[in-house]
Enzyme design. Sequence first.
Site, PDB file in Angstrom:
ATOM      1  N   SER A 133       0.902  -1.204  -0.032  1.00  0.00           N
ATOM      2  CA  SER A 133       0.115   0.061   0.046  1.00  0.00           C
ATOM      3  C   SER A 133       0.764   1.213  -0.058  1.00  0.00           C
ATOM      4  O   SER A 133       0.411   2.488  -0.289  1.00  0.00           O
ATOM      5  CB  SER A 133      -0.772  -0.021   1.222  1.00  0.00           C
ATOM      6  OG  SER A 133      -1.992  -1.049   1.152  1.00  0.00           O
ATOM      7  N   SER A 198      -1.767   4.377   2.905  1.00  0.00           N
ATOM      8  CA  SER A 198      -2.382   4.864   1.873  1.00  0.00           C
ATOM      9  C   SER A 198      -2.581   6.256   2.152  1.00  0.00           C
ATOM     10  O   SER A 198      -2.145   7.101   1.287  1.00  0.00           O
ATOM     11  CB  SER A 198      -3.896   4.127   1.626  1.00  0.00           C
ATOM     12  OG  SER A 198      -3.860   2.640   1.748  1.00  0.00           O
TER      13      SER A 198
HETATM   14 ZN   LIG Z   1      -2.153  -5.128   2.781  1.00  0.00          ZN
END
Ligand SMILES: [Zn+2]
Length: 528
Positions: A133, A198
């Site tokens: 991510s 993220s």
């Molecule tokens: Zn993950």
Amino acid sequence: MVRLLTLLSLLAAGSCGRRYGLDKDGYHRDDVGSRRSLQTPSTPAPELESEYWSRDAQSELGERAWYDGSSGYARNVVMFLGDGMSVATLTAARTLLGQRRGQTGEESRLSFEHFPTVGLSKTYCLDAQVADSACSASAYLCGAKANLGTIGVSGHVARHHCTAATDAAHQLASIASWALDADRDAGIVTTTRVTHASPAGAYAHTADRNWESDGDVTAGCSGHAQLDIAQQLVHARPGKDFKVILGGGRREFLPNTMTDEEGSRGRRYDGRNLISEWLTEKDSRGVTHEYVWNRQQLMEVSEELPEYLLGLFEPSHLQYHMEANHTTEPTLAELTEVAIKSLSRNKEGFFLFVEGGRIDHAHHENLAHLALDETIELSAAVEKARELLSEQDSLIVVTADHAHVMSISGYTQRGGDILGPSDALGDDGIPYMTLSYGNGPGYREPRGGQRVDPTRQDYRGSEYVYPAAVPLDSETHGGDDVAVFAWGPHHALFSGLYEQSHIPHRMAYAACIGPGKHACQHSPHSTT
Ligand SMILES: [Zn+2]
Ligand SMILES: *[C@@H]1O[C@H](CO)[C@@H](O)[C@H](O)[C@H]1NC(C)=O
């Protein structure tokens, strides 16, 4: 959260000790990437330059513009990210949604599956076939592919190389920065810690996604002015200029000598209280501001919103929707609504990043029911945004950072319980589940040479661990392409198959900000 089955299957597999390092959440390996050097022959040298990815995105954008029938521009851009929301996750989640409504299910759609455009994005990272991510956030928020585990920095930064990460020449600007530079507002909403990989892609530059608070930054790096991610959010641009920051992660902001409002201890070693520092910084600017930590306070503050809003609702990640108390815990749709209400006050427009971050966590635990439910919650948040915004001036993009290894097996009749076993049996005469994983904690050690019948346990609850073929503490991400859905001005730009790093360039073009400004043929009413 350690699930009983996880423990049992690990013991059965004789793998009490981990064979590799997992991060502090136990979801992701933290050693991957670090052993490789920049000289690895597998990454073509030109790709280490962020300009390579920018040129790549801009030249294809030029070609795609031919298909673009829109004339207006996107004053507002909302990007929704389902972390780990693979195409199989979408299929299974929509089926579950329909079945919860008493239908057969397969014919049902998630809210964004009604959008006019869908495309596919390629998610590999510079040094990895399968993304994490962090490097993927660099691609879909900053427009350049990066190395595994790194955020907001070019390919010249290998994982854990803090000196390279603090070099401004290697740092990437995110689309949130581009929006602020164009006098628009920006904000982030997530169900994970606000310092998690993220959302950090919107504001942080770091050689390791795990450096969320000062104690995480490895000793060799502290002398190199590598700020931990929480500090970057509070004190550095563009994070300090975000009008809304909503999610979890109080512990990354508080000293380890202090407990938060719900009795959890902070994780900081430097004695700093970054929540207080955030408030003080806003005070010094003479702007109105509010910090909230529970749903009731959020609902109250939404009646009369301050200019700047910080909401941290858990010490770590928000609870899974199915396990949360909805009196005290806000849903992703509620968080999204407050964020849009706040940002909509800027007439120039805004960029908002909204993440359903725990789809990924549930998949890592092979908890498919929770992963599907978190996906349905993301769908509800998108629906709320669509209600609040106009298709004439607001672009909504919904995508995922990477896939997972959950698959949907045949052959079950139409309308068969998506959470249940297949109608068919294995060649061993034992049932198998429709949903299962290529790897993960759901591996069941055969008993007496026989595969374990997965239907012996109650698979209707949210705690059921779906079967996996290979034993692993934490299920891996998948390398398949992920879907991109778009609605609003220039949605057609998002059709086709393209690199994940093209996404922010296309959003910026639609919005006439950042690198999309000079090419913008659909002139906004004002530029700065
Ligand atoms: Zn993950
Ligand atoms: C949810 O929280 C409220 C307020 O603290 C409490 O009164 C209620 O009992 C909780 N509900 C559940 C199901 O735990």
